[in-house]
Design an enzyme around this catalytic site. Sequence first.
Site, PDB file in Angstrom:
ATOM      1  N   THR A   1     -27.536   3.729   6.817  1.00 36.87           N
ATOM      2  CA  THR A   1     -28.858   4.251   6.448  1.00 36.87           C
ATOM      3  C   THR A   1     -28.765   4.766   5.015  1.00 36.87           C
ATOM      4  OG1 THR A   1     -29.230   4.855   8.737  1.00 36.87           O
ATOM      5  CG2 THR A   1     -30.628   5.937   7.092  1.00 36.87           C
TER       6      THR A   1
ATOM      7  N   CYS B   1     -27.966  11.472  12.867  1.00 32.67           N
ATOM      8  CA  CYS B   1     -29.004  10.747  12.118  1.00 32.67           C
ATOM      9  C   CYS B   1     -30.201  11.606  11.744  1.00 32.67           C
ATOM     10  CB  CYS B   1     -29.454   9.529  12.916  1.00 32.67           C
ATOM     11  SG  CYS B   1     -28.147   8.307  13.077  1.00 32.67           S
TER      12      CYS B   1
ATOM     13  N   LYS C   1     -29.770  14.561   9.053  1.00 31.24           N
ATOM     14  CA  LYS C   1     -29.427  14.138   7.687  1.00 31.24           C
ATOM     15  C   LYS C   1     -30.475  13.186   7.103  1.00 31.24           C
ATOM     16  CE  LYS C   1     -26.415  10.080   8.363  1.00 31.24           C
ATOM     17  NZ  LYS C   1     -27.324   9.050   7.882  1.00 31.24           N
TER      18      LYS C   1
ATOM     19  N   PHE D   1     -31.184   0.343  14.163  1.00 27.23           N
ATOM     20  CA  PHE D   1     -32.065   1.230  14.940  1.00 27.23           C
ATOM     21  C   PHE D   1     -31.481   1.588  16.303  1.00 27.23           C
ATOM     22  CE2 PHE D   1     -34.750  -1.010  11.912  1.00 27.23           C
ATOM     23  CZ  PHE D   1     -35.468   0.045  11.346  1.00 27.23           C
ATOM     24  N   LEU D   2     -30.206   1.238  16.533  1.00 22.45           N
ATOM     25  CA  LEU D   2     -29.652   1.525  17.862  1.00 22.45           C
ATOM     26  C   LEU D   2     -29.635   3.026  18.124  1.00 22.45           C
ATOM     27  CD1 LEU D   2     -26.560   2.810  17.610  1.00 22.45           C
ATOM     28  CD2 LEU D   2     -25.971   0.456  17.138  1.00 22.45           C
TER      29      LEU D   2
ATOM     30  N   ASN E   1     -36.934   7.279  11.637  1.00 17.64           N
ATOM     31  CA  ASN E   1     -36.269   8.501  12.106  1.00 17.64           C
ATOM     32  C   ASN E   1     -37.106   9.735  11.819  1.00 17.64           C
ATOM     33  OD1 ASN E   1     -34.159   7.207  13.217  1.00 17.64           O
ATOM     34  ND2 ASN E   1     -32.605   7.899  11.783  1.00 17.64           N
TER      35      ASN E   1
ATOM     36  N   GLU F   1     -27.555   5.962  20.138  1.00 21.77           N
ATOM     37  CA  GLU F   1     -26.329   6.266  20.869  1.00 21.77           C
ATOM     38  C   GLU F   1     -26.698   6.540  22.321  1.00 21.77           C
ATOM     39  OE1 GLU F   1     -24.037   9.334  18.906  1.00 21.77           O
ATOM     40  OE2 GLU F   1     -24.124   8.230  17.025  1.00 21.77           O
TER      41      GLU F   1
ATOM     42  N   GLY G   1     -30.613  16.914  17.205  1.00 22.28           N
ATOM     43  CA  GLY G   1     -29.317  17.018  16.528  1.00 22.28           C
ATOM     44  C   GLY G   1     -28.812  15.621  16.251  1.00 22.28           C
TER      45      GLY G   1
ATOM     46  N   LYS H   1     -26.835  14.699  22.749  1.00 21.68           N
ATOM     47  CA  LYS H   1     -27.734  14.161  23.769  1.00 21.68           C
ATOM     48  C   LYS H   1     -26.883  13.529  24.865  1.00 21.68           C
ATOM     49  CE  LYS H   1     -28.686   9.606  21.779  1.00 21.68           C
ATOM     50  NZ  LYS H   1     -29.748   8.672  21.473  1.00 21.68           N
TER      51      LYS H   1
END
Length: 439
Positions: free
Chosen positions: A121, A261, A264, A150-151, A209, A153, A258, A322
């Site tokens: 990114t 990605c 930031k 765009f995956l 995002n 986690e 959190g 998550k």
Amino acid sequence: MKIAVVGTGYVGLVTGTCFAETGNEVICVDIDQKKVDKLSNGQITIYEPGLEKLFIRNLKEERLRFTTNLAEGIKDAEIVFLALPTPPGEDGSADLKYVLGVADDIGKLLTDYKVIVDKSTVPVGTAEKVRNGIAKNFKGEFDVVSNPEFLREGVAVDDFMKPDRVVVGVNSERARKVMSELFAPFVRSGNPVIFMDERSAELTKYAANAFLAVKISFMNEIAQLCERLDADVDMVRRGIGSDERIGKRFLFPGIGYGGSCFPKDVQALVKSAKEVKYDFQILNAVMDVNEKQKLHLVPKIKKYFKDNLKGKRFALWGLAFKPNTDDIREAPALYIIDALIKEGASVVAFDPEAMNNVKTLLGDKIEYAEGQYEALENADGLIIATEWGEFRTPDMNKIQSNLKSKVIFDGRNLFDVDAFQKLGFHYESIGRAAATQSI
Ligand SMILES: NC(=O)c1ccc[n+]([C@@H]2O[C@H](COP(=O)([O-])OP(=O)(O)OC[C@H]3O[C@@H](n4cnc5c(N)ncnc54)[C@H](O)[C@@H]3O)[C@@H](O)[C@H]2O)c1
């Protein structure tokens, strides 16, 4: 196709494995020797549901290899993916030293045409910087493409294998053909590969995002209002989510976003905007709301214990930012731990996958339990920070018998308030009435 993936973290390992799974010959490059040794020996380095099976299969079938040697990695590759970190720099902008450093190195190693694909990114204009970095040392033909990832986690394999869309920023017909061919197996059901100019592709990732972060912070503010107006955020969520223009997803209030990605990327987009003299007001507010929300449970806990947490012991369920990942980057749980320890309390934590990463980070600052119920023993209260599936329908008898006092602070709204009321718990969650019981 022969593919190199430089950077073998959460994105690189999934990317490399999934490309191998569709029959490509993939070599992953990483500077971390330990990581490469482990991966080469068949030991997976991250927890990501469904990944290990594909990883082992492709390793065995020799479609997936690992090296620390960039020259060896890219020698035969037709396409080189950069899946390198872009952490926030001191001023909040994306630090491009890894991406541009590797671009420089690639320039020194290229001998024939390759497509260099930026999957990290990165701010608008980075593809051009990568191109210039390579061109300093290589005068032959090559292309640079922007292909933001765009995956998510936790469902990364599914997201990669069946993407909603693939975004490709490209300015050469030759590279466009290569990318079309590469992604064809992933979009057989008809989802689009959206070709665009590289600057728009770079911005698309940040916009996606940032928009999701807006949704989260918006709902967290609605939850704050619910607490003050005696309304129920779950009802409001259902009430607005059934409007197609709003949609049901990403409307769950909690203790903030959190991960590696959103924090930031929102910050970096605000910084990019500032550089072109634009004050991105919504995102500034989103960041403020999130900072506060991460600690939203702490004043509730303090209030309940009459402002004295000294010597109190808290069980904490969930450390990952998550569920279904071991990633703890910017995890709200870490902020809560820090605040509780500063107040003189102690924490005993349990997480199904993220304990090792937290042990590396925090060592013996907290205790680590063998299981979710062991964490409750002798605890003055339970705090829930991550909505792992296994926390959703717990054994209530065990909770009652293991906890010293029947007190739960739930940062993810896992349970019905009424159920706890009946059992005589003090149960507080986000944006809903509390089931109260005084100590
Ligand atoms: N994690 C996600 O869910 C996600 C999703 C979409 C996009 N992204 C973006 O993808 C990029 C990578 O993210 P990540 O989470 O995979 O990062 P990560 O930190 O998990 O992995 C980065 C890897 O790069 C390696 N590395 C660093 N310098 C290197 C070098 N010079 N040569 C080779 N390897 C090197 C590191 O050792 C590490 O293994 C970032 O820009 C991120 O914003 C991440």
